[in-house]
Scaffold this motif. Sequence first.
Motif, PDB file in Angstrom:
ATOM      1  N   ARG A   2     -67.485  93.151 -22.317  1.00  0.00           N
ATOM      2  CA  ARG A   2     -67.784  94.078 -23.404  1.00  0.00           C
ATOM      3  C   ARG A   2     -69.294  94.208 -23.547  1.00  0.00           C
ATOM      4  O   ARG A   2     -70.064  93.329 -23.157  1.00  0.00           O
ATOM      5  CB  ARG A   2     -67.162  93.618 -24.718  1.00  0.00           C
ATOM      6  N   GLN A   3     -69.706  95.323 -24.131  1.00  0.00           N
ATOM      7  CA  GLN A   3     -71.124  95.581 -24.357  1.00  0.00           C
ATOM      8  C   GLN A   3     -71.273  96.224 -25.728  1.00  0.00           C
ATOM      9  O   GLN A   3     -70.857  97.370 -25.929  1.00  0.00           O
ATOM     10  CB  GLN A   3     -71.699  96.481 -23.262  1.00  0.00           C
ATOM     11  N   ILE A   4     -71.827  95.471 -26.638  1.00  0.00           N
ATOM     12  CA  ILE A   4     -72.167  96.027 -27.936  1.00  0.00           C
ATOM     13  C   ILE A   4     -73.371  96.931 -27.739  1.00  0.00           C
ATOM     14  O   ILE A   4     -74.263  96.641 -26.930  1.00  0.00           O
ATOM     15  CB  ILE A   4     -72.449  94.904 -28.946  1.00  0.00           C
ATOM     16  N   LEU A   5     -73.412  98.027 -28.463  1.00  0.00           N
ATOM     17  CA  LEU A   5     -74.428  99.059 -28.266  1.00  0.00           C
ATOM     18  C   LEU A   5     -75.834  98.478 -28.204  1.00  0.00           C
ATOM     19  O   LEU A   5     -76.262  97.757 -29.108  1.00  0.00           O
ATOM     20  CB  LEU A   5     -74.326 100.079 -29.400  1.00  0.00           C
ATOM     21  N   ILE A   9     -72.669  86.568 -15.301  1.00  0.00           N
ATOM     22  CA  ILE A   9     -73.462  86.362 -16.520  1.00  0.00           C
ATOM     23  C   ILE A   9     -74.662  87.281 -16.418  1.00  0.00           C
ATOM     24  O   ILE A   9     -75.495  87.128 -15.523  1.00  0.00           O
ATOM     25  CB  ILE A   9     -73.915  84.910 -16.656  1.00  0.00           C
ATOM     26  N   PHE A  10     -74.746  88.225 -17.352  1.00  0.00           N
ATOM     27  CA  PHE A  10     -75.768  89.268 -17.274  1.00  0.00           C
ATOM     28  C   PHE A  10     -77.017  88.889 -18.055  1.00  0.00           C
ATOM     29  O   PHE A  10     -76.952  88.214 -19.095  1.00  0.00           O
ATOM     30  CB  PHE A  10     -75.221  90.579 -17.857  1.00  0.00           C
ATOM     31  N   GLY A  11     -78.151  89.367 -17.566  1.00  0.00           N
ATOM     32  CA  GLY A  11     -79.374  89.334 -18.341  1.00  0.00           C
ATOM     33  C   GLY A  11     -79.349  90.444 -19.379  1.00  0.00           C
ATOM     34  O   GLY A  11     -78.405  91.240 -19.451  1.00  0.00           O
ATOM     35  N   GLU A  50     -71.308  91.362 -21.707  1.00  0.00           N
ATOM     36  CA  GLU A  50     -70.837  89.992 -21.929  1.00  0.00           C
ATOM     37  C   GLU A  50     -69.461  89.787 -21.303  1.00  0.00           C
ATOM     38  O   GLU A  50     -68.554  90.599 -21.478  1.00  0.00           O
ATOM     39  CB  GLU A  50     -70.704  89.706 -23.431  1.00  0.00           C
ATOM     40  N   PHE A  51     -69.308  88.686 -20.624  1.00  0.00           N
ATOM     41  CA  PHE A  51     -68.039  88.319 -20.004  1.00  0.00           C
ATOM     42  C   PHE A  51     -67.003  87.952 -21.060  1.00  0.00           C
ATOM     43  O   PHE A  51     -67.299  87.235 -22.021  1.00  0.00           O
ATOM     44  CB  PHE A  51     -68.265  87.132 -19.061  1.00  0.00           C
ATOM     45  N   LEU A  52     -65.786  88.473 -20.890  1.00  0.00           N
ATOM     46  CA  LEU A  52     -64.689  88.088 -21.768  1.00  0.00           C
ATOM     47  C   LEU A  52     -63.690  87.188 -21.049  1.00  0.00           C
ATOM     48  O   LEU A  52     -63.391  86.082 -21.499  1.00  0.00           O
ATOM     49  CB  LEU A  52     -63.945  89.327 -22.280  1.00  0.00           C
ATOM     50  N   VAL A  53     -63.169  87.666 -19.911  1.00  0.00           N
ATOM     51  CA  VAL A  53     -62.069  86.958 -19.269  1.00  0.00           C
ATOM     52  C   VAL A  53     -61.975  87.356 -17.806  1.00  0.00           C
ATOM     53  O   VAL A  53     -62.315  88.477 -17.430  1.00  0.00           O
ATOM     54  CB  VAL A  53     -60.749  87.268 -20.012  1.00  0.00           C
ATOM     55  N   SER A  54     -61.542  86.409 -16.988  1.00  0.00           N
ATOM     56  CA  SER A  54     -61.231  86.706 -15.583  1.00  0.00           C
ATOM     57  C   SER A  54     -59.761  86.365 -15.332  1.00  0.00           C
ATOM     58  O   SER A  54     -59.185  85.483 -15.985  1.00  0.00           O
ATOM     59  CB  SER A  54     -62.143  85.927 -14.638  1.00  0.00           C
TER      60      SER A  54
END
Lengths: 114, 110
Positions: A36-39, B99-101, A44-48
């Motif tokens: 997910r990416q908040i504006l 893991i992103f910057g 951000e990783f959630l789950v694999s």
Amino acid sequence: EPEVTQTPSHQVTQMGQEVILRCVPISNHLYFYWYRQILGQKVEFLVSFYNNEISEKSEIFDDQFSVERPDGSNFTLKIRSTKLEDSAMYFCASSENSRNTEAFFGQGTRLTVV
Amino acid sequence: GQSLEQPSEVTAVEGAIVQINCTYQTSGFYGLSWYQQHDGGAPTFLSYNALDGLEETGRFSSFLSRSDSYGYLLLQELQMKDSASYFCAVVWNQGGKLIFGQGTELSVKP
């Protein structure tokens, strides 16, 4: 060229409602992910997910979240009772190998919780 | 903990060369990837380094030094369409979690 597809592109929901975000990964890929990416922030990783089970999940992925691969092609993310802070862009990704040397991302679902 | 550091923004002119640096602190490191994102759209894969050295793909190159926990993305012959956000991402473990910057906003000016 093969691609990851996500539906819907935009979902507006009321706080407390359940939402299901859908993804069709690339057909010969075995490893699936939700991010997910908040504006304005980082991805951000959630789950694999591999071999029909969760292989890893982040702290964000609490009991309100679940994933499923119901039919061999779709990969879904369910949020049981949405909160305002769940508003974000949700990306599905898939990869053909465990080293994730190249992840393919879908166009995302913009979730807005009101 | 896990953290990646990259500059928040970079500005360059068309035709120039720009380097975006990334330093990381993480365990279970498998490799360093770079992704491009236009206007909040799908992150698009650019490159992946598992071993030290330079990988070249057209106008883009990526470098990794595992001993220094450092990498960079080099963009040559900049074009206006290269204006985007660029993320370095550590491939963290065998499951392939990225893991992103925080991302670097690149603005290319005429």
